[in-house]
Design a protein around this motif. Sequence first.
Motif, mmCIF file in Angstrom:
data_model
loop_
_atom_site.group_PDB
_atom_site.id
_atom_site.type_symbol
_atom_site.label_atom_id
_atom_site.label_comp_id
_atom_site.label_asym_id
_atom_site.label_seq_id
_atom_site.Cartn_x
_atom_site.Cartn_y
_atom_site.Cartn_z
ATOM 1 N N LEU A 59 0.839 -1.201 0.000
ATOM 2 C CA LEU A 59 0.000 0.000 0.000
ATOM 3 C C LEU A 59 0.868 1.243 0.000
ATOM 4 C CD1 LEU A 59 -2.842 1.289 0.255
ATOM 5 C CD2 LEU A 59 -2.536 1.166 2.760
ATOM 6 N N THR A 60 0.605 2.153 -0.914
ATOM 7 C CA THR A 60 1.365 3.395 -0.993
ATOM 8 C C THR A 60 0.433 4.592 -0.951
ATOM 9 O OG1 THR A 60 1.330 3.320 -3.425
ATOM 10 C CG2 THR A 60 3.240 2.337 -2.310
ATOM 11 N N ASP A 61 0.975 5.726 -0.563
ATOM 12 C CA ASP A 61 0.213 6.967 -0.453
ATOM 13 C C ASP A 61 -0.508 7.266 -1.763
ATOM 14 O OD1 ASP A 61 -0.725 9.346 0.644
ATOM 15 O OD2 ASP A 61 1.039 10.475 -0.012
ATOM 16 N N GLY A 62 -1.813 7.564 -1.670
ATOM 17 C CA GLY A 62 -2.615 7.864 -2.841
ATOM 18 C C GLY A 62 -3.321 6.665 -3.443
ATOM 19 N N GLY A 63 -3.003 5.473 -2.969
ATOM 20 C CA GLY A 63 -3.609 4.272 -3.519
ATOM 21 C C GLY A 63 -4.942 3.941 -2.886
ATOM 22 N N SER A 64 -5.585 2.904 -3.398
ATOM 23 C CA SER A 64 -6.849 2.422 -2.845
ATOM 24 C C SER A 64 -6.572 1.409 -1.736
ATOM 25 C CB SER A 64 -7.681 1.763 -3.947
ATOM 26 O OG SER A 64 -8.815 1.111 -3.384
ATOM 27 N N ILE A 65 -7.194 1.628 -0.582
ATOM 28 C CA ILE A 65 -6.975 0.726 0.545
ATOM 29 C C ILE A 65 -7.948 -0.449 0.537
ATOM 30 C CG2 ILE A 65 -8.500 1.844 2.232
ATOM 31 C CD1 ILE A 65 -6.276 1.454 4.322
ATOM 32 N N ASP A 66 -9.025 -0.349 -0.233
ATOM 33 C CA ASP A 66 -10.064 -1.385 -0.216
ATOM 34 C C ASP A 66 -9.520 -2.804 -0.418
ATOM 35 O OD1 ASP A 66 -11.204 1.240 -0.855
ATOM 36 O OD2 ASP A 66 -13.120 0.198 -1.028
ATOM 37 N N PRO A 67 -8.747 -3.071 -1.474
ATOM 38 C CA PRO A 67 -8.307 -4.452 -1.682
ATOM 39 C C PRO A 67 -7.395 -4.962 -0.574
ATOM 40 C CG PRO A 67 -7.208 -2.975 -3.229
ATOM 41 C CD PRO A 67 -8.304 -2.185 -2.576
ATOM 42 N N GLY A 84 -0.399 8.414 5.428
ATOM 43 C CA GLY A 84 -0.718 8.773 4.058
ATOM 44 C C GLY A 84 -2.205 8.971 3.873
ATOM 45 N N GLU A 85 -2.593 9.254 2.641
ATOM 46 C CA GLU A 85 -4.000 9.398 2.286
ATOM 47 C C GLU A 85 -4.347 8.342 1.249
ATOM 48 O OE1 GLU A 85 -5.519 13.320 1.683
ATOM 49 O OE2 GLU A 85 -6.913 12.667 0.117
ATOM 50 N N TYR A 86 -5.463 7.661 1.489
ATOM 51 C CA TYR A 86 -5.866 6.548 0.636
ATOM 52 C C TYR A 86 -7.336 6.684 0.278
ATOM 53 C CZ TYR A 86 -1.718 5.013 3.128
ATOM 54 O OH TYR A 86 -0.467 4.962 3.695
ATOM 55 N N THR A 87 -7.708 6.199 -0.889
ATOM 56 C CA THR A 87 -9.120 6.176 -1.233
ATOM 57 C C THR A 87 -9.766 4.965 -0.584
ATOM 58 O OG1 THR A 87 -8.693 4.932 -3.282
ATOM 59 C CG2 THR A 87 -8.724 7.335 -3.424
ATOM 60 N N TYR A 88 -10.998 5.179 -0.111
ATOM 61 C CA TYR A 88 -11.765 4.081 0.486
ATOM 62 C C TYR A 88 -13.196 4.200 -0.003
ATOM 63 C CZ TYR A 88 -14.267 1.128 3.740
ATOM 64 O OH TYR A 88 -15.080 0.157 4.267
ATOM 65 N N THR A 89 -13.669 3.176 -0.705
ATOM 66 C CA THR A 89 -15.004 3.250 -1.312
ATOM 67 C C THR A 89 -15.987 2.284 -0.690
ATOM 68 O OG1 THR A 89 -14.335 1.690 -3.055
ATOM 69 C CG2 THR A 89 -14.067 4.049 -3.505
ATOM 70 N N GLY A 90 -15.669 1.717 0.485
ATOM 71 C CA GLY A 90 -16.656 0.951 1.223
ATOM 72 C C GLY A 90 -16.408 -0.524 1.357
#
Length: 337
Positions: A59-67, A84-90
Motif C-alpha cells: 500500500l502506498t500513499d494515494g492508492g486504494s486501501i479497499d483491496p 498517508g491518504e488513501y481512497t476508500y469506497t466501502g
Amino acid sequence: MARDDDDGRSGKGRLTTRRALMKAAGVSALAFGAGTAVGTAGATPASNGQTVDLGEEGLTDGGSIDPYLETHFDSDTVVHVPAGEYTYTGSGLGGSYSNAALLGSTEGVVLRGASDSDTPVGPTITATDGSVRLENLTIKGAHGQPNSRWRVGADAGARMELLNVNMPDGAVDGANATGIYTGTEHAGTLWVSHCHFSNFGDTALDVSDPYKGSNGTVVVEDCDFVNTGTAAISVGGDDSVVRGCYFEATAPVSTGAGGQARRAIVVDGPGTNVEIDDCDVDWTGVASAPIEFTLPSTGGDGTISDLRVTDPGSGLLSAAWDVDRTWTGENINVTEV
C-alpha cells in the motif's frame, strides 16, 4: 438542578491538548484526526494473533486501501496502516470480527471517500467476541446518503472501540446523513474516545437506538463536536456515558433532517443510570437548547454534572427534569452572552 454562580470556568484546567489547540487556533479540529497521537486504554486487540503492515504489503500513499482491507483485515489480526491518504469506497471493513484492530499511523492516516457523494461508503462493523478497534483514522469526504454512515456495535460480552476516528467533512447540504450509527442489535460495549465530528446536518453520533433492542452500553469520552446539526450526540440506553466532551455551535451547518435544531446532546431513550459529566458547551451561535429530552426518554434517569455552558439565553434544557423522568444535576455553570 444546581447552578454555581462563579464564572463558569471551574474545572477547565483538565481540557485535553486537542481541545486547547483547537481553541487557541480559533478553528475547528479539521485536520487533527490525521497525525494526533492519543493514549489508549486496555490491551491492543488480537495481541496474540497475527500482525500485518499494509505498507509492507504494497500500500502506498494515494492508492486504494479497499483491496488491502479485503485481503488482510480479519479476526485475530492487527492491521497497521502507514501514514498517508488513501481512497476508500466501502469495501473490506464491513463484517463481524473478534479480536481485530485497524491501527493508523500516529503520523496521520486519511481515508477519502468516493468523489461522488451519492455513493454510499459506510461499512457495518460488529465485534462478536473480545474487542475490535479502529484507531487513528480520519474519514474525509462529505456524506451524501443515509447509508453512508458507519454502523458499529458489539455482541453481548464483546467490545467495539473507536479511538481518534474523525469525520470533519460532515454531510453535503440537504443530506440526511449521520456520521456514526449504532443499531438496536448492539448488546455489548461501544467505546468512542478522542474522536472529532463536524458539519453534519443530521446527528453526528447516533447511539440511542440500542435502548429499543439489546440495550448495549455506550461510552463517549473526550470527543469534539463542532458545528453539527440535529444533535451532536443522541443517547438513550442504560448506563450510557458522555464524559469530557466539547460541543460547539458557532457557525451554520449543512441542512438535513432538523439540521437547524442544533442540540449538543439529545436524550432520546428511557435509559437508566445515564451520565453526562465534565463537558464544555459553546452554544453562542444558535438559539436552541444545548441539551434536550425527547418524548422517548420518558421514564429514564441520570445525572448531569460538572457542565460548563456558554449560551445566548435560549435555556439550558428543553424540558423539566422531574416530569416523567428522574434526573439530577450538580455543578452546572451557565454563562449567558
